[in-house]
Design a protein around this motif. Structure first.
Motif, PDB file in Angstrom:
ATOM      1  N   VAL A   1      38.893  45.326  41.254  1.00 24.98           N
ATOM      2  CA  VAL A   1      38.266  44.054  40.887  1.00 24.98           C
ATOM      3  C   VAL A   1      37.224  44.287  39.793  1.00 24.98           C
TER       4      VAL A   1
ATOM      5  N   VAL B   1      31.002  45.456  44.788  1.00 27.50           N
ATOM      6  CA  VAL B   1      31.876  45.656  43.621  1.00 27.50           C
ATOM      7  C   VAL B   1      31.015  46.136  42.464  1.00 27.50           C
TER       8      VAL B   1
ATOM      9  N   SER C   1      37.292  36.748  43.464  1.00 27.15           N
ATOM     10  CA  SER C   1      36.607  36.936  44.746  1.00 27.15           C
ATOM     11  C   SER C   1      37.050  38.264  45.348  1.00 27.15           C
ATOM     12  N   SER C   2      36.134  38.858  46.077  1.00 24.53           N
ATOM     13  CA  SER C   2      36.388  40.147  46.694  1.00 24.53           C
ATOM     14  C   SER C   2      35.926  40.111  48.146  1.00 24.53           C
ATOM     15  N   ASP C   3      36.315  41.111  48.891  1.00 25.84           N
ATOM     16  CA  ASP C   3      35.949  41.241  50.298  1.00 25.84           C
ATOM     17  C   ASP C   3      34.428  41.179  50.460  1.00 25.84           C
TER      18      ASP C   3
ATOM     19  N   SER D   1      26.620  43.924  45.078  1.00 25.83           N
ATOM     20  CA  SER D   1      27.522  44.211  43.959  1.00 25.83           C
ATOM     21  C   SER D   1      26.738  44.323  42.655  1.00 25.83           C
TER      22      SER D   1
ATOM     23  N   ALA E   1      31.256  38.094  45.669  1.00 25.25           N
ATOM     24  CA  ALA E   1      31.379  39.398  46.306  1.00 25.25           C
ATOM     25  C   ALA E   1      30.144  39.698  47.153  1.00 25.25           C
TER      26      ALA E   1
ATOM     27  N   ILE F   1      40.296  48.394  46.382  1.00 26.49           N
ATOM     28  CA  ILE F   1      40.465  47.054  45.827  1.00 26.49           C
ATOM     29  C   ILE F   1      39.204  46.618  45.086  1.00 26.49           C
ATOM     30  N   GLU F   2      38.041  46.941  45.638  1.00 25.89           N
ATOM     31  CA  GLU F   2      36.786  46.571  44.985  1.00 25.89           C
ATOM     32  C   GLU F   2      36.641  47.264  43.628  1.00 25.89           C
TER      33      GLU F   2
END
Length: 87
Positions: free
Chosen positions: A25, A13, A6-8, A47, A43, A21-22
């Motif tokens: 990931v 992404v 999982s991402s922000d 993305s 995400a 950070i993305e």
């Protein structure tokens, strides 16, 4: 192995501009798939990371309480469906 990342919810992404950070990931998802793993990603809806399964966040603002609650409920219901070995 089935892995769920999982991402922000605010940045896609991989990111279009800045997003350290993305970007990590995306590199992690790519590397895991090269090694034969099935990778799911939760995400931002825009993305474009090449993953086995993609699940867009419902709420896009991490500082908004309603979006955060919506995303918690979404992730809580998603994990049993995705059945990851790691999350």
């Amino acid at each position: 192995m089935r892995i769920l990342l999982s991402s922000d919810p605010e940045l896609p992404v991989p990111p279009k501009l800045y997003g350290g950070i993305e970007r990590i990931v995306d590199l992690l998802a790519t590397g895991l798939q090269i090694r034969g793993h099935s990778v799911g990603l939760v995400a931002h809806p825009d993305s474009t990371s090449k993953v086995t399964q993609f699940f867009p966040w419902r709420g896009k603002r991490s500082q908004n309480i309603f979006d955060t609650i919506q995303n918690i409920i979404f992730l809580w219901s998603l994990v049993p469906k995705a059945q990851p070995d790691l999350n």
